[in-house]
Scaffold this active site. Structure first.
Site, PDB file in Angstrom:
ATOM      1  CG  ASP A   1      -0.036  -0.035   2.417  1.00  0.00           C
ATOM      2  OD1 ASP A   1       0.239  -1.127   2.895  1.00  0.00           O
ATOM      3  OD2 ASP A   1       0.386   0.948   3.116  1.00  0.00           O
TER       4      ASP A   1
ATOM      5  CG  ASP B   1       1.342   4.898   5.772  1.00  0.00           C
ATOM      6  OD1 ASP B   1       0.937   3.881   6.238  1.00  0.00           O
ATOM      7  OD2 ASP B   1       1.902   5.918   6.479  1.00  0.00           O
TER       8      ASP B   1
HETATM    9  N1  LIG Z   1       1.136   1.294   5.741  1.00  0.00           N
HETATM   10  C1  LIG Z   1       1.690   0.346   6.706  1.00  0.00           C
HETATM   11  N2  LIG Z   1       2.170   1.024   7.763  1.00  0.00           N
HETATM   12  C2  LIG Z   1       2.642  -0.179   8.829  1.00  0.00           C
HETATM   13  N3  LIG Z   1       2.621  -1.348   8.677  1.00  0.00           N
HETATM   14  C3  LIG Z   1       2.277  -1.817   7.297  1.00  0.00           C
HETATM   15  N4  LIG Z   1       2.404  -3.129   6.900  1.00  0.00           N
HETATM   16  C4  LIG Z   1       1.506  -2.969   5.714  1.00  0.00           C
HETATM   17  N5  LIG Z   1       1.307  -1.555   5.361  1.00  0.00           N
HETATM   18  C5  LIG Z   1       1.728  -1.034   6.252  1.00  0.00           C
END
Ligand SMILES: Nc1ncnc2[nH]cnc12
Ligand SMILES: CSC[C@H]1O[C@H](OP(=O)(O)O)[C@H](O)[C@@H]1O
Length: 290
Positions: A210, A212
């Site tokens: 992703d 974030d």
């Molecule tokens: N955006 C994110 N922040 C923290 N841990 C994660 N694991 C997968 N995506 C994450």
């Protein structure tokens, strides 16, 4: 010559690996408590392998509650020489896109509610984590990943956050714009520090799931999207792991970067002041020099 034994620590969405010969889930007890789960042992192309699901099968441990010390001690106790972490992560870089893998080489440790060392009162030690990952092991991961057709980025700074909540928009922007971080996750610290204390080579493969919460064109991160991306990546991850034994070989020379000698000059406590009870707990981690 030491026999190579490769451990894979599987993160979110990775609770098993297939294809091991003589596969067996074994229980390992440690002076630091129970590891996250039993450990799957076996071999691949004549090389010893171990697999540990970081959150336990069924995902029972939160990032804060993962028994990091017990996990690393248990792997050391099993004779593991090389530890490869496979983790989900958020990306702070447009070109590190969901589905890509990043071979992390630096960390910023923002965790604050975890035991971070095997050492302490009665046996104080300071190891260097200037270069917390092993370049030789990272090379093997990069080569195996490329051979498996994975888009791999070599090098990246991983922000380790405490969690379990994801970051706020302000935090996400700060890590990306001001702190120069490339990816974010919740588990590689203190794991990498403990692997160094245990004189194990450590490499981290962060699978981007992703963006974030900083990206204006992508909604903020949620777990269902993460698991969907991870599931889509599972085959690639398996192919990467299968390439590792031939690249690392069944026998290994001393690590050219010194990971397997990290404790050589690290212990400061005078021999007569050392606590026998702590020394007993350090039998696997520091038995080589104590
Ligand atoms: N955006 C994110 N922040 C923290 N841990 C994660 N694991 C997968 N995506 C994450
Ligand atoms: C499933 S979302 C957040 C969770 O996933 C990552 O775990 P791991 O590093 O073990 O793959 C991340 O660090 C969080 O713990």
């Amino acid at each position: 010559m030491t026999q190579t034994k490769i451990a894979i620590i599987g993160g979110s969405g990775i609770y098993d690996i297939d294809g091991l010969e003589n596969a067996e889930w074994v229980t390992v007890e440690t002076p630091w408590g129970a590891p996250s789960d039993q450990i799957l042992t076996g071999s691949l192309n004549g090389v010893g392998m171990a697999f540990l699901p970081r959150h336990g099968r069924g995902h029972v441990h939160s990032p804060t509650e993962v028994p990091y010390r017990a996990n690393i001690d248990a792997l050391k106790r099993l004779g593991v020489t090389d530890v490869i972490s496979v983790s989900a992560c958020g990306s702070f870089r447009e070109h590190m896109a969901p589905g890509d893998f990043v071979i992390v080489d630096q960390f910023i440790d923002r965790t604050f509610a975890r035991e971070k060392s095997f050492f302490g009162t009665g046996c104080v030690a300071h190891v260097s984590v200037a270069h917390p990952t092993c370049p030789r092991l990272s090379d093997a991961c990069e080569t195996a990943g490329k051979a498996a057709g994975i888009t791999i980025h070599r090098g990246g700074t991983y922000l380790a956050m405490e969690g379990p909540q994801f970051s706020s928009l302000a935090e996400s922007k700060m890590y990306r714009e001001h702190w120069g971080c490339d990816v974010i996750g919740m588990t590689n610290m203190p794991e990498a520090k403990l692997a160094r204390e245990a004189e194990l080579c450590y490499a981290s493969i962060a699978m981007v799931t992703d963006y974030d919460s900083w990206h204006p064109d992508h909604g903020e991160v949620d777990v269902s999207a993460i698991i969907a991306t991870l599931t889509g990546n599972a085959e690639k991850g398996r192919a990467l792991v299968k390439g590792l034994p031939d690249l690392l070989g069944a026998e290994r020379a001393p690590c050219p970067h010194g990971c397997d000698r990290a404790l050589e000059y690290a212990i400061l406590t005078a021999p007569e002041k050392r606590d026998p009870a702590l020394l007993a707990k350090l039998d696997a981690v520091a038995g080589r020099i104590l």
